[in-house]
Every structure is written in C-alpha cells, then in structure tokens.
Design a protein around this motif. Sequence first.
Motif, PDB file in Angstrom:
ATOM      1  N   UNK A  24       0.830  -1.211   0.000  1.00 51.44           N
ATOM      2  CA  UNK A  24       0.000   0.000   0.000  1.00 51.44           C
ATOM      3  C   UNK A  24       0.859   1.254   0.000  1.00 51.44           C
ATOM      4  N   UNK A  25       1.963   1.195   0.750  1.00 49.05           N
ATOM      5  CA  UNK A  25       2.795   2.392   0.912  1.00 49.05           C
ATOM      6  C   UNK A  25       3.833   2.549  -0.201  1.00 49.05           C
ATOM      7  N   UNK A  26       3.916   1.559  -1.090  1.00 47.48           N
ATOM      8  CA  UNK A  26       4.936   1.612  -2.136  1.00 47.48           C
ATOM      9  C   UNK A  26       6.336   1.458  -1.580  1.00 47.48           C
ATOM     10  N   UNK A  27       6.468   0.625  -0.549  1.00 46.41           N
ATOM     11  CA  UNK A  27       7.782   0.402   0.073  1.00 46.41           C
ATOM     12  C   UNK A  27       8.190  -1.052  -0.098  1.00 46.41           C
ATOM     13  N   UNK A  28       9.494  -1.319   0.118  1.00 45.46           N
ATOM     14  CA  UNK A  28       9.990  -2.685  -0.005  1.00 45.46           C
ATOM     15  C   UNK A  28       9.938  -3.380   1.356  1.00 45.46           C
ATOM     16  N   UNK A  29       9.365  -4.584   1.412  1.00 45.94           N
ATOM     17  CA  UNK A  29       9.282  -5.296   2.698  1.00 45.94           C
ATOM     18  C   UNK A  29      10.643  -5.488   3.377  1.00 45.94           C
ATOM     19  N   UNK A  30      11.703  -5.607   2.581  1.00 46.28           N
ATOM     20  CA  UNK A  30      13.021  -5.804   3.218  1.00 46.28           C
ATOM     21  C   UNK A  30      13.518  -4.539   3.918  1.00 46.28           C
ATOM     22  N   UNK A 207      -0.723  -1.049  15.916  1.00 46.41           N
ATOM     23  CA  UNK A 207      -0.595   0.055  14.954  1.00 46.41           C
ATOM     24  C   UNK A 207       0.499  -0.172  13.902  1.00 46.41           C
ATOM     25  N   UNK A 208       0.824  -1.440  13.679  1.00 45.00           N
ATOM     26  CA  UNK A 208       1.879  -1.804  12.728  1.00 45.00           C
ATOM     27  C   UNK A 208       1.640  -1.238  11.313  1.00 45.00           C
ATOM     28  N   UNK A 209       0.425  -1.411  10.817  1.00 39.23           N
ATOM     29  CA  UNK A 209       0.129  -1.013   9.439  1.00 39.23           C
ATOM     30  C   UNK A 209       0.284   0.500   9.256  1.00 39.23           C
ATOM     31  N   UNK A 210      -0.282   1.259  10.183  1.00 41.95           N
ATOM     32  CA  UNK A 210      -0.175   2.719  10.100  1.00 41.95           C
ATOM     33  C   UNK A 210       1.284   3.157  10.189  1.00 41.95           C
ATOM     34  N   UNK A 211       2.027   2.536  11.105  1.00 41.03           N
ATOM     35  CA  UNK A 211       3.438   2.918  11.288  1.00 41.03           C
ATOM     36  C   UNK A 211       4.244   2.669  10.011  1.00 41.03           C
ATOM     37  N   UNK A 212       3.996   1.535   9.363  1.00 47.40           N
ATOM     38  CA  UNK A 212       4.728   1.229   8.124  1.00 47.40           C
ATOM     39  C   UNK A 212       4.346   2.209   7.025  1.00 47.40           C
ATOM     40  N   UNK A 213       3.065   2.546   6.961  1.00 48.32           N
ATOM     41  CA  UNK A 213       2.639   3.508   5.939  1.00 48.32           C
ATOM     42  C   UNK A 213       3.322   4.858   6.131  1.00 48.32           C
ATOM     43  N   UNK A 214       3.677   5.181   7.365  1.00 45.75           N
ATOM     44  CA  UNK A 214       4.308   6.478   7.647  1.00 45.75           C
ATOM     45  C   UNK A 214       5.825   6.394   7.730  1.00 45.75           C
ATOM     46  N   UNK A 215       6.412   5.250   7.369  1.00 44.11           N
ATOM     47  CA  UNK A 215       7.864   5.203   7.231  1.00 44.11           C
ATOM     48  C   UNK A 215       8.642   4.408   8.259  1.00 44.11           C
TER      49      UNK A 215
END
Length: 230
Positions: A24-30, A207-215
């Motif tokens: 969703x955030x356009x980030x790499x899981x690694x 709040x894992x999902x929100x935190x990842x979306x914000x970096x």
Amino acid sequence: MSISDYAVERLTHIQSKINAACLTAGRKPEDVTLIGASKKQPANLIQKFVDHGLRNLGENYLQEAIGKQNEMPKLAAHWHFIGQIQSNKTKTIAQHFNWVHGVDRLKIAQRLGKQNPRTTPINILVQLNPDSELTKGGVTLEQAPQLCDEIAQLEGVSLQGFMMIPKARELATEQAAVFAQAKTLLETTNQRFGLAMKHLSMGMSGDLTTAIQEGSTMVRIGTDLFGPRT
Ligand SMILES: *Cc1c(COP(=O)(O)O)cnc(C)c1O
C-alpha cells in the motif's frame, strides 16, 4: 498444533501484514525489520521462532533477557534493548545488546559508548515522547535534534534514528500524523546537523500497518507474533 507449526503460522501472519502495508505504501518489505518483542515469553518458544527465521528480538527487562541469553547462547538473532534504561544498568546493557532503543539522555549514550566491550559501536535510537506521558521515557520533539547532535559525536555508539511508543488515537489519521512527525523530524535533524540517521522504530501489534505507511523501518511486535504474554 506443534510449537514449530505455531511459530511458522505466526511468522507468516505477521510477515503478510508487513508485506500488505508495504505494498500500500509503495515500500519494499526488506526495508522493514521485524523485531519480536519477547518479554514474558519463554526461551523454548523464542527459540522456535528464531529457528523459523525471526532474526531480531527486543527485550524490556534486563535480568529476564540475560537469563534467556544464557539459556540460548548460540541463538542466531540480534538483541535489542527496548525497555526503560536506568543509568546504573548501562554497563550490563552494553555487554548484552547491540541495539538500544529508548535512549533519552546524553549521559546514557555516553555511558553506553564508554562501557561498550566490543569494537563495533552500539546502535542507538533516541526515544521520542510525543504526548509527554510521564509513564514513558523519551524527549519532546523540540528537544530531540540537540540530543542527536550531541550523541552523534560520541565514540562507541552509532546513532541510528528514533523510537517511539505513542498512545493510541481514536482516528487512524491522527495516529498516522504522529508517526509522520517522527519521519519529518528524522529528515530535518539529518539536514540540520549533517547526520545520516535511517531508522524509525515505531509500530506494535495494534498500529503496525499505520506505522509502516508512515515510514517505520523497525516494528516491535509482541502479542500478535508470539501470543499472549505469560
Ligand atoms: C511490549 C512492547 C512491545 C510489543 O507490544 P505488543 O502490543 O504486544 O505488540 C513493543 N515495544 C515495546 C517498547 C514494548 O514494551
């Protein structure tokens, strides 16, 4: 279900949450490290999670953590200290951990650097306390840049970024805004002092999902990974 199957199932569950948030955030899981917050979880359970790929563990209580390290001396994992730090415990923390989240005073960082028994620096994260909660450690967002500048000049430690445990907000947009503030502060502090901090340790089971979306680059997951604490 065997404890081995359980570990595989929980790890798969959390990794797919991380992957979905990254997509969703356009980030790499690694770019997001999973830290198993293993306080109050027994050594035999932690061992199985590591056997199945968990590479980072976060512990809050020093004596409990050392007990587990002694039980599993060959464990293929990095140990992160994520609890509150008392200054008379820094020597023991320096001996047993290569990541220390939750640094909120220059004195703590100085002691960790001096007492570091290894030639590689101890990685440090400055804790932010965005809600100025008295029950939690951390500095205000206003105080953080100055502290980073001072810690960055110390030997024996390597400043890596920020950690925080914001209180839960009712609205997801408000929760996201707090995490976003930390990311902005990381960037502006890097620019202002010529630093290269890369890490944001934020996001727990709720709040894992929100935190990842914000970096977020490090999520500390306890109950949603291991199950309820004993
Ligand atoms: C316990 C703890 C966690 C994990 O909390 P869960 O809600 O169980 O995921 C993360 N960070 C810190 C600092 C903790 O103390």
